[in-house]
Design a protein around this motif. Structure first.
Motif, short mmCIF file in Angstrom:
data_model
loop_
_atom_site.label_atom_id
_atom_site.label_comp_id
_atom_site.label_asym_id
_atom_site.label_seq_id
_atom_site.Cartn_x
_atom_site.Cartn_y
_atom_site.Cartn_z
N LYS A 144 48.63 4.54 -79.23
CA LYS A 144 50.01 4.41 -79.71
C LYS A 144 50.87 3.70 -78.68
N LEU A 145 50.73 4.04 -77.40
CA LEU A 145 51.51 3.38 -76.35
C LEU A 145 51.21 1.88 -76.32
N ALA A 179 50.12 0.08 -78.84
CA ALA A 179 50.67 -0.51 -80.06
C ALA A 179 52.16 -0.77 -79.92
N TRP A 180 52.85 0.08 -79.16
CA TRP A 180 54.29 -0.08 -78.93
C TRP A 180 54.59 -0.97 -77.72
N ASN A 181 53.54 -1.53 -77.13
CA ASN A 181 53.70 -2.46 -75.99
C ASN A 181 54.41 -1.78 -74.81
N VAL A 182 54.04 -0.54 -74.54
CA VAL A 182 54.62 0.20 -73.42
C VAL A 182 53.85 -0.14 -72.15
N ASP A 227 51.33 10.31 -85.07
CA ASP A 227 51.76 9.35 -86.09
C ASP A 227 53.03 9.78 -86.82
N GLU A 252 57.81 9.05 -82.83
CA GLU A 252 58.23 7.68 -82.52
C GLU A 252 59.71 7.61 -82.20
N LYS A 268 60.89 6.55 -78.33
CA LYS A 268 61.65 5.32 -78.09
C LYS A 268 63.07 5.63 -77.62
#
Length: 474
Positions: free
Chosen positions: A32-33, A35-38, A144, A149, A153
Protein backbone atom coordinates in the motif's frame (compact mmCIF):
# COMPACT_ATOMS: atom_id res chain seq x y z
CA UNK A 1 12.41 24.15 -2.00
CA UNK A 2 10.00 21.38 -0.99
CA UNK A 3 11.52 17.99 -0.32
CA UNK A 4 9.42 14.85 -0.22
CA UNK A 5 8.63 13.57 3.24
CA UNK A 6 10.59 10.54 4.43
CA UNK A 7 8.77 8.05 6.63
CA UNK A 8 10.37 5.69 9.12
CA UNK A 9 8.50 2.38 8.71
CA UNK A 10 8.71 0.40 11.96
CA UNK A 11 6.19 -2.47 11.96
CA UNK A 12 6.07 -4.32 15.27
CA UNK A 13 4.94 -7.71 16.58
CA UNK A 14 4.99 -9.73 19.79
CA UNK A 15 6.55 -13.16 20.09
CA UNK A 16 3.57 -15.11 21.41
CA UNK A 17 1.49 -14.52 18.25
CA UNK A 18 1.83 -15.88 14.71
CA UNK A 19 5.01 -14.78 12.92
CA UNK A 20 3.53 -15.91 9.62
CA UNK A 21 0.45 -13.71 9.94
CA UNK A 22 2.57 -10.77 11.11
CA UNK A 23 4.79 -11.13 8.03
CA UNK A 24 1.79 -11.27 5.71
CA UNK A 25 0.35 -8.09 7.21
CA UNK A 26 3.67 -6.29 6.87
CA UNK A 27 3.83 -7.18 3.15
CA UNK A 28 0.28 -5.93 2.58
CA UNK A 29 1.07 -2.63 4.28
CA UNK A 30 4.27 -2.12 2.30
CA UNK A 31 2.42 -2.76 -0.96
CA UNK A 32 0.00 0.00 0.00
CA UNK A 33 2.82 2.44 0.81
CA UNK A 34 4.42 1.74 -2.56
CA UNK A 35 1.09 2.18 -4.33
CA UNK A 36 0.77 5.60 -2.67
CA UNK A 37 4.35 6.49 -3.68
CA UNK A 38 5.45 6.98 -0.07
CA UNK A 39 9.18 7.48 0.48
CA UNK A 40 9.96 5.25 3.45
CA UNK A 41 12.86 3.62 5.26
CA UNK A 42 12.17 0.13 6.58
CA UNK A 43 13.82 -2.41 8.87
CA UNK A 44 14.95 -5.10 6.42
CA UNK A 45 18.49 -4.59 7.71
CA UNK A 46 17.49 -5.28 11.33
CA UNK A 47 16.36 -8.89 11.03
CA UNK A 48 14.92 -11.30 8.48
CA UNK A 49 11.38 -10.24 9.35
CA UNK A 50 11.93 -6.48 8.99
CA UNK A 51 10.06 -5.98 12.28
CA UNK A 52 10.89 -4.43 15.63
CA UNK A 53 9.94 -6.60 18.61
CA UNK A 54 13.00 -6.51 20.89
CA UNK A 55 13.26 -3.27 22.95
CA UNK A 56 17.03 -3.68 22.87
CA UNK A 57 16.87 -2.85 19.15
CA UNK A 58 15.16 0.52 19.68
CA UNK A 59 18.41 2.57 19.95
CA UNK A 60 19.81 1.05 16.75
CA UNK A 61 16.57 1.68 14.86
CA UNK A 62 16.45 5.25 16.18
CA UNK A 63 20.01 5.86 15.00
CA UNK A 64 19.22 4.38 11.58
CA UNK A 65 16.17 6.63 11.21
CA UNK A 66 18.15 9.68 12.33
CA UNK A 67 20.80 9.05 9.69
CA UNK A 68 18.05 8.68 7.10
CA UNK A 69 16.53 11.98 8.33
CA UNK A 70 13.02 10.64 8.62
CA UNK A 71 10.29 13.23 9.15
CA UNK A 72 7.82 10.88 10.83
CA UNK A 73 7.41 7.30 12.08
CA UNK A 74 4.75 4.78 11.14
CA UNK A 75 4.55 1.91 13.63
CA UNK A 76 1.84 -0.48 12.42
CA UNK A 77 1.12 -3.34 14.79
CA UNK A 78 1.14 -6.41 12.58
CA UNK A 79 0.06 -8.42 15.60
CA UNK A 80 -0.16 -7.39 19.26
CA UNK A 81 3.13 -5.49 18.92
CA UNK A 82 5.79 -4.60 21.48
CA UNK A 83 4.82 -1.36 23.19
CA UNK A 84 8.17 -0.88 24.92
CA UNK A 85 10.11 -1.01 21.65
CA UNK A 86 7.78 1.46 19.94
CA UNK A 87 7.69 3.89 22.87
CA UNK A 88 11.48 3.97 23.32
CA UNK A 89 12.07 4.40 19.59
CA UNK A 90 9.52 7.21 19.33
CA UNK A 91 10.78 9.08 22.38
CA UNK A 92 14.30 9.08 20.98
CA UNK A 93 13.33 10.57 17.61
CA UNK A 94 10.74 13.21 18.62
CA UNK A 95 8.96 13.27 15.25
CA UNK A 96 5.26 12.71 14.48
CA UNK A 97 4.21 9.13 15.17
CA UNK A 98 1.37 7.19 13.53
CA UNK A 99 -0.15 4.32 15.48
CA UNK A 100 -2.43 1.86 13.70
CA UNK A 101 -2.93 -1.83 13.15
CA UNK A 102 -4.87 -3.91 10.61
CA UNK A 103 -8.18 -5.21 11.88
CA UNK A 104 -8.03 -8.76 13.29
CA UNK A 105 -9.48 -11.73 11.48
CA UNK A 106 -12.18 -13.84 13.08
CA UNK A 107 -10.97 -16.50 15.56
CA UNK A 108 -9.92 -19.79 13.97
CA UNK A 109 -12.31 -22.78 14.14
CA UNK A 110 -10.48 -24.06 17.23
CA UNK A 111 -11.10 -20.69 18.98
CA UNK A 112 -7.50 -19.47 18.82
CA UNK A 113 -6.49 -16.01 17.56
CA UNK A 114 -3.42 -15.22 15.45
CA UNK A 115 -2.76 -11.50 16.10
CA UNK A 116 -4.79 -9.60 18.72
CA UNK A 117 -3.71 -6.37 17.05
CA UNK A 118 -6.36 -4.18 18.62
CA UNK A 119 -5.45 -5.35 22.10
CA UNK A 120 -1.83 -4.36 21.55
CA UNK A 121 -2.81 -0.89 20.36
CA UNK A 122 -4.43 -0.22 23.73
CA UNK A 123 -1.18 -1.19 25.44
CA UNK A 124 1.02 0.97 23.22
CA UNK A 125 -1.25 3.98 23.53
CA UNK A 126 -1.01 3.82 27.30
CA UNK A 127 2.78 3.51 27.34
CA UNK A 128 3.22 6.35 24.86
CA UNK A 129 1.28 8.57 27.27
CA UNK A 130 3.54 7.53 30.14
CA UNK A 131 6.58 8.34 28.00
CA UNK A 132 5.13 11.73 27.09
CA UNK A 133 5.14 10.87 23.38
CA UNK A 134 2.34 12.49 21.32
CA UNK A 135 0.92 10.31 18.58
CA UNK A 136 -1.71 10.10 15.88
CA UNK A 137 -4.10 7.17 15.94
CA UNK A 138 -6.16 5.65 13.13
CA UNK A 139 -9.03 3.43 14.24
CA UNK A 140 -8.33 -0.31 13.85
CA UNK A 141 -9.28 -1.09 10.23
CA UNK A 142 -8.19 -3.11 7.21
CA UNK A 143 -5.37 -1.88 5.00
CA UNK A 144 -7.85 -1.42 2.13
CA UNK A 145 -10.39 0.48 4.23
CA UNK A 146 -10.94 4.11 3.07
CA UNK A 147 -10.73 5.03 6.75
CA UNK A 148 -7.07 3.97 6.81
CA UNK A 149 -6.25 5.84 3.60
CA UNK A 150 -7.88 9.03 4.86
CA UNK A 151 -6.09 8.89 8.21
CA UNK A 152 -2.72 7.96 6.72
CA UNK A 153 -2.67 10.72 4.11
CA UNK A 154 -3.91 13.24 6.65
CA UNK A 155 -1.04 12.20 8.93
CA UNK A 156 1.51 12.73 6.17
CA UNK A 157 0.16 16.23 5.58
CA UNK A 158 0.32 16.92 9.32
CA UNK A 159 3.95 15.76 9.33
CA UNK A 160 4.57 18.20 6.48
CA UNK A 161 3.24 21.04 8.66
CA UNK A 162 5.35 19.95 11.64
CA UNK A 163 8.50 19.78 9.53
CA UNK A 164 7.79 23.24 8.14
CA UNK A 165 7.20 24.67 11.61
CA UNK A 166 10.33 23.14 13.12
CA UNK A 167 12.56 24.38 10.29
CA UNK A 168 11.10 27.84 9.80
CA UNK A 169 13.25 30.71 8.53
CA UNK A 170 11.48 33.95 7.67
CA UNK A 171 13.24 36.71 5.75
CA UNK A 172 12.33 40.15 7.09
CA UNK A 173 12.71 43.16 4.79
CA UNK A 174 12.70 46.32 6.90
CA UNK A 175 10.66 47.08 10.01
CA UNK A 176 6.88 47.26 10.25
CA UNK A 177 4.96 50.24 8.89
CA UNK A 178 4.71 52.95 11.56
CA UNK A 179 0.96 52.58 12.08
CA UNK A 180 0.83 48.78 12.09
CA UNK A 181 1.06 47.86 15.75
CA UNK A 182 -0.88 44.71 14.85
CA UNK A 183 2.14 43.01 13.25
CA UNK A 184 4.46 43.41 16.24
CA UNK A 185 6.28 40.14 16.92
CA UNK A 186 8.73 38.86 19.51
CA UNK A 187 11.78 37.67 17.58
CA UNK A 188 13.58 36.29 20.62
CA UNK A 189 10.55 34.35 21.76
CA UNK A 190 9.93 32.87 18.32
CA UNK A 191 13.49 31.57 18.36
CA UNK A 192 13.48 30.39 21.98
CA UNK A 193 10.07 28.69 21.96
CA UNK A 194 9.88 27.32 18.43
CA UNK A 195 13.30 27.63 16.82
CA UNK A 196 11.87 30.03 14.22
CA UNK A 197 14.68 32.18 12.77
CA UNK A 198 14.19 35.68 11.38
CA UNK A 199 16.74 36.71 8.74
CA UNK A 200 16.74 40.51 8.39
CA UNK A 201 17.73 42.79 5.56
CA UNK A 202 16.88 46.37 4.56
CA UNK A 203 14.82 47.89 1.79
CA UNK A 204 17.92 49.71 0.56
CA UNK A 205 19.76 46.41 0.17
CA UNK A 206 16.85 44.92 -1.79
CA UNK A 207 16.34 47.97 -4.01
CA UNK A 208 20.03 48.46 -4.77
CA UNK A 209 20.31 44.80 -5.73
CA UNK A 210 17.14 45.05 -7.83
CA UNK A 211 18.56 47.95 -9.84
CA UNK A 212 21.40 45.69 -10.98
CA UNK A 213 18.86 43.53 -12.85
CA UNK A 214 17.17 46.33 -14.80
CA UNK A 215 19.27 45.38 -17.81
CA UNK A 216 19.69 41.64 -17.47
CA UNK A 217 18.91 38.33 -19.14
CA UNK A 218 16.97 37.32 -16.02
CA UNK A 219 14.62 40.28 -16.46
CA UNK A 220 14.23 39.63 -20.19
CA UNK A 221 13.23 36.06 -19.43
CA UNK A 222 10.69 37.08 -16.78
CA UNK A 223 9.20 39.66 -19.13
CA UNK A 224 8.99 37.21 -22.02
CA UNK A 225 7.11 34.69 -19.88
CA UNK A 226 4.59 37.26 -18.68
CA UNK A 227 4.13 39.52 -21.70
CA UNK A 228 1.09 37.63 -23.00
CA UNK A 229 -0.22 36.48 -19.62
CA UNK A 230 -0.89 39.83 -17.97
CA UNK A 231 -2.01 43.29 -19.04
CA UNK A 232 0.46 45.78 -17.56
CA UNK A 233 -0.32 48.67 -19.91
CA UNK A 234 -1.62 50.85 -17.08
CA UNK A 235 1.50 50.30 -14.98
CA UNK A 236 3.82 50.91 -17.92
CA UNK A 237 6.66 48.68 -19.03
CA UNK A 238 9.42 50.46 -17.14
CA UNK A 239 7.57 50.24 -13.83
CA UNK A 240 6.58 46.65 -14.57
CA UNK A 241 10.24 45.81 -15.08
CA UNK A 242 11.06 47.29 -11.68
CA UNK A 243 8.45 45.06 -10.06
CA UNK A 244 9.96 42.03 -11.77
CA UNK A 245 13.46 42.92 -10.54
CA UNK A 246 12.09 42.88 -6.99
CA UNK A 247 10.76 39.40 -7.67
CA UNK A 248 14.13 38.24 -9.01
CA UNK A 249 16.07 39.60 -6.03
CA UNK A 250 13.71 38.31 -3.35
CA UNK A 251 13.62 34.88 -4.96
CA UNK A 252 17.42 34.68 -5.16
CA UNK A 253 17.67 35.79 -1.52
CA UNK A 254 15.10 33.20 -0.44
CA UNK A 255 16.95 30.40 -2.21
CA UNK A 256 20.35 31.51 -0.89
CA UNK A 257 19.13 31.74 2.71
CA UNK A 258 16.77 28.74 2.41
CA UNK A 259 13.88 30.88 3.59
CA UNK A 260 10.44 29.47 4.35
CA UNK A 261 8.86 32.81 3.53
CA UNK A 262 9.32 36.57 3.51
CA UNK A 263 7.73 39.49 5.38
CA UNK A 264 8.26 42.87 3.72
CA UNK A 265 7.43 46.49 4.48
CA UNK A 266 5.60 47.00 1.20
CA UNK A 267 4.70 50.65 1.79
CA UNK A 268 5.56 53.62 1.97
CA UNK A 269 9.37 53.68 1.88
CA UNK A 270 9.63 51.38 -1.12
CA UNK A 271 7.53 53.73 -3.23
CA UNK A 272 9.76 56.66 -2.29
CA UNK A 273 13.00 54.93 -3.25
CA UNK A 274 11.89 52.75 -6.19
CA UNK A 275 8.54 54.14 -7.31
CA UNK A 276 6.55 50.89 -7.46
CA UNK A 277 4.37 48.61 -5.41
CA UNK A 278 5.78 45.08 -4.94
CA UNK A 279 2.36 43.36 -4.96
CA UNK A 280 2.77 41.53 -8.26
CA UNK A 281 6.22 40.35 -7.19
CA UNK A 282 4.56 38.85 -4.09
CA UNK A 283 2.03 37.15 -6.37
CA UNK A 284 4.71 35.46 -8.46
CA UNK A 285 6.77 34.38 -5.45
CA UNK A 286 3.78 32.93 -3.60
CA UNK A 287 2.93 30.99 -6.75
CA UNK A 288 6.45 29.56 -6.57
CA UNK A 289 5.78 28.42 -2.98
CA UNK A 290 7.83 31.28 -1.48
CA UNK A 291 5.07 32.98 0.53
CA UNK A 292 5.42 36.74 0.95
CA UNK A 293 3.50 38.57 3.69
CA UNK A 294 2.66 42.24 3.33
CA UNK A 295 3.31 44.94 5.94
CA UNK A 296 6.18 43.04 7.57
CA UNK A 297 3.71 40.54 9.04
CA UNK A 298 6.08 37.85 10.30
CA UNK A 299 3.26 35.83 11.85
CA UNK A 300 1.47 36.14 8.51
CA UNK A 301 4.44 34.65 6.67
CA UNK A 302 4.56 31.80 9.20
CA UNK A 303 0.84 31.24 8.66
CA UNK A 304 1.24 31.16 4.87
CA UNK A 305 3.99 28.55 5.08
CA UNK A 306 1.93 26.36 7.42
CA UNK A 307 -1.11 26.63 5.14
CA UNK A 308 0.75 25.51 2.02
CA UNK A 309 2.60 22.80 3.97
CA UNK A 310 -0.82 21.44 4.98
CA UNK A 311 -1.54 20.78 1.29
CA UNK A 312 1.85 19.02 0.89
CA UNK A 313 2.79 22.08 -1.20
CA UNK A 314 0.32 21.16 -3.90
CA UNK A 315 -1.40 24.55 -3.62
CA UNK A 316 -0.12 28.08 -3.00
CA UNK A 317 -1.26 30.10 -0.03
CA UNK A 318 -2.12 33.79 -0.03
CA UNK A 319 -2.31 36.44 2.71
CA UNK A 320 -5.69 38.12 2.88
CA UNK A 321 -7.21 40.97 4.81
CA UNK A 322 -10.48 40.17 6.53
CA UNK A 323 -11.89 43.34 5.09
CA UNK A 324 -15.66 43.87 5.04
CA UNK A 325 -18.80 41.83 5.48
CA UNK A 326 -20.82 40.90 2.46
CA UNK A 327 -23.54 43.52 1.79
CA UNK A 328 -26.36 40.95 1.65
CA UNK A 329 -25.00 37.75 3.25
CA UNK A 330 -24.36 37.90 7.00
CA UNK A 331 -22.10 34.85 6.85
CA UNK A 332 -19.83 36.00 4.04
CA UNK A 333 -16.63 38.05 4.25
CA UNK A 334 -14.28 39.72 1.78
CA UNK A 335 -10.83 38.14 1.61
CA UNK A 336 -8.79 40.89 -0.05
CA UNK A 337 -5.40 42.47 -0.38
CA UNK A 338 -3.83 45.11 -2.62
CA UNK A 339 -2.55 42.57 -5.10
CA UNK A 340 -0.39 39.71 -3.76
CA UNK A 341 -2.70 36.76 -4.52
CA UNK A 342 -1.00 34.12 -6.73
CA UNK A 343 -1.22 34.73 -10.46
CA UNK A 344 -2.25 31.11 -11.08
CA UNK A 345 -5.49 31.72 -9.18
CA UNK A 346 -6.73 34.61 -11.37
CA UNK A 347 -10.21 33.95 -12.83
CA UNK A 348 -9.66 36.08 -15.93
CA UNK A 349 -6.72 37.73 -17.68
CA UNK A 350 -4.72 39.50 -14.95
CA UNK A 351 -4.33 43.27 -14.94
CA UNK A 352 -1.52 45.25 -13.30
CA UNK A 353 -2.53 48.75 -12.26
CA UNK A 354 -1.82 51.53 -9.77
CA UNK A 355 -2.59 51.56 -6.07
CA UNK A 356 -6.00 53.06 -5.47
CA UNK A 357 -5.64 53.84 -1.73
CA UNK A 358 -2.09 55.04 -1.04
CA UNK A 359 -1.30 58.66 -1.85
CA UNK A 360 1.57 57.64 -4.14
CA UNK A 361 -0.77 55.65 -6.44
CA UNK A 362 2.34 53.75 -7.46
CA UNK A 363 2.08 51.02 -10.13
CA UNK A 364 2.56 47.31 -9.46
CA UNK A 365 -0.79 46.37 -7.92
CA UNK A 366 -2.51 43.23 -9.20
CA UNK A 367 -6.19 43.44 -10.11
CA UNK A 368 -8.19 40.22 -10.27
CA UNK A 369 -10.78 38.08 -8.56
CA UNK A 370 -9.38 34.65 -7.82
CA UNK A 371 -10.94 31.30 -8.53
CA UNK A 372 -13.45 30.03 -6.03
CA UNK A 373 -14.08 26.70 -4.37
CA UNK A 374 -13.35 25.19 -1.00
CA UNK A 375 -11.12 27.39 1.16
CA UNK A 376 -9.37 27.38 4.51
CA UNK A 377 -8.14 30.37 6.49
CA UNK A 378 -5.36 30.08 9.07
CA UNK A 379 -3.60 32.42 11.49
CA UNK A 380 -0.63 31.73 13.77
CA UNK A 381 -0.43 34.46 16.38
CA UNK A 382 0.11 35.14 20.05
CA UNK A 383 0.65 37.56 22.88
CA UNK A 384 1.94 37.33 26.45
CA UNK A 385 3.94 34.22 25.44
CA UNK A 386 0.77 32.32 24.51
CA UNK A 387 0.47 31.21 20.88
CA UNK A 388 -2.56 29.89 19.06
CA UNK A 389 -3.31 28.50 15.64
CA UNK A 390 -6.72 29.50 14.31
CA UNK A 391 -8.08 27.60 11.33
CA UNK A 392 -11.47 27.50 9.69
CA UNK A 393 -13.07 26.23 6.52
CA UNK A 394 -15.05 28.40 4.12
CA UNK A 395 -16.39 28.33 0.59
CA UNK A 396 -16.29 31.00 -2.07
CA UNK A 397 -19.45 32.88 -2.93
CA UNK A 398 -20.55 35.62 -5.30
CA UNK A 399 -20.13 39.24 -4.30
CA UNK A 400 -19.50 42.76 -5.60
CA UNK A 401 -16.48 43.70 -7.72
CA UNK A 402 -13.39 44.96 -5.88
CA UNK A 403 -10.12 46.61 -6.73
CA UNK A 404 -7.00 44.59 -5.91
CA UNK A 405 -7.05 40.81 -5.54
CA UNK A 406 -10.00 39.25 -3.76
CA UNK A 407 -12.49 36.46 -3.19
CA UNK A 408 -15.72 36.47 -1.19
CA UNK A 409 -15.77 33.65 1.38
CA UNK A 410 -18.85 32.19 3.03
CA UNK A 411 -18.74 30.67 6.53
CA UNK A 412 -21.37 28.81 8.53
CA UNK A 413 -21.50 31.37 11.31
CA UNK A 414 -19.35 34.38 10.51
CA UNK A 415 -20.45 36.55 13.49
CA UNK A 416 -19.15 33.85 15.88
CA UNK A 417 -15.80 33.71 14.07
CA UNK A 418 -15.55 37.49 13.85
CA UNK A 419 -15.95 37.73 17.62
CA UNK A 420 -13.27 35.06 18.13
CA UNK A 421 -10.82 36.85 15.84
CA UNK A 422 -11.39 40.31 17.30
CA UNK A 423 -10.97 39.04 20.86
CA UNK A 424 -7.60 37.69 19.88
CA UNK A 425 -4.78 37.11 19.79
CA UNK A 426 -5.37 37.62 16.06
CA UNK A 427 -5.38 40.49 13.58
CA UNK A 428 -7.04 41.18 10.22
CA UNK A 429 -4.54 39.10 8.23
CA UNK A 430 -5.14 35.40 7.53
CA UNK A 431 -3.35 32.92 5.34
CA UNK A 432 -5.72 31.26 2.91
CA UNK A 433 -5.51 28.20 0.68
CA UNK A 434 -7.82 26.32 -1.66
CA UNK A 435 -8.15 23.16 0.42
CA UNK A 436 -9.73 21.72 3.57
CA UNK A 437 -6.88 21.72 6.09
CA UNK A 438 -8.58 21.65 9.50
CA UNK A 439 -8.00 17.88 10.03
CA UNK A 440 -4.34 18.30 9.06
CA UNK A 441 -3.79 21.17 11.50
CA UNK A 442 -5.70 19.26 14.19
CA UNK A 443 -3.10 16.48 14.00
CA UNK A 444 -0.09 18.74 13.45
CA UNK A 445 -0.66 20.84 16.57
CA UNK A 446 -0.15 17.72 18.71
CA UNK A 447 3.53 17.96 17.76
CA UNK A 448 3.89 21.76 17.93
CA UNK A 449 4.82 22.29 21.55
CA UNK A 450 3.70 25.65 22.88
CA UNK A 451 0.96 26.14 20.26
CA UNK A 452 -2.75 25.75 21.04
CA UNK A 453 -5.27 24.78 18.38
CA UNK A 454 -8.11 27.30 18.15
CA UNK A 455 -10.69 25.76 15.80
CA UNK A 456 -13.21 27.78 13.87
CA UNK A 457 -15.41 25.72 11.54
CA UNK A 458 -15.76 22.73 11.76
CA UNK A 459 -15.35 21.94 15.46
CA UNK A 460 -13.17 19.22 16.93
CA UNK A 461 -15.97 16.65 17.24
CA UNK A 462 -16.75 16.98 13.55
CA UNK A 463 -13.08 16.70 12.57
CA UNK A 464 -12.73 13.52 14.60
CA UNK A 465 -15.87 12.07 13.01
CA UNK A 466 -14.43 12.81 9.57
CA UNK A 467 -11.15 11.11 10.45
CA UNK A 468 -13.10 8.05 11.64
CA UNK A 469 -14.86 8.09 8.22
CA UNK A 470 -18.25 8.59 9.84
CA UNK A 471 -18.96 11.61 7.63
CA UNK A 472 -17.78 12.43 4.11
CA UNK A 473 -17.58 16.23 4.12
CA UNK A 474 -16.46 18.90 6.57
Amino acid sequence: MYQKLKLGFAPTRRNVFSKKDAHEQRILIEKKLKAWNVDYVGLDWLNEEGLIYDPKDSPAVAEHFKKAKVDAIFAPHVNFGTEEAVAKLSRELDVPLLLWGPRDDAPLPDGSRTRDTQCGLFATGKLLRRFGVPFTYIVNSSVDDPLFERGFKNFLAAASVVRAFRNMKIGVISNRPRDFWTVINNEGELLEKFGIELIPTTLIDIVEEAKKFLDSKELDQELAELRDRVDYSSAGEESFKKVLTLKIVMERWAVEERLSGIAIQCWNALQKVYGVMPCFAHSLLSDNKIPVACETDVHGAISMELAQAATMYRKPSFLADLTIRHPTDDNAELLWHCGPFPLSLAKEKPYIGKHFILDSHSPGVSEWEIKGGKLSVLRFDGDFSNYKLFVSHAESTDGPFNKGTYVWAKFRNWPKLEEKLVCGPYIHHVASVHDRIMPVIYEAVKYMKGVELDPGEPGIDEVQSWLRHEIDEI
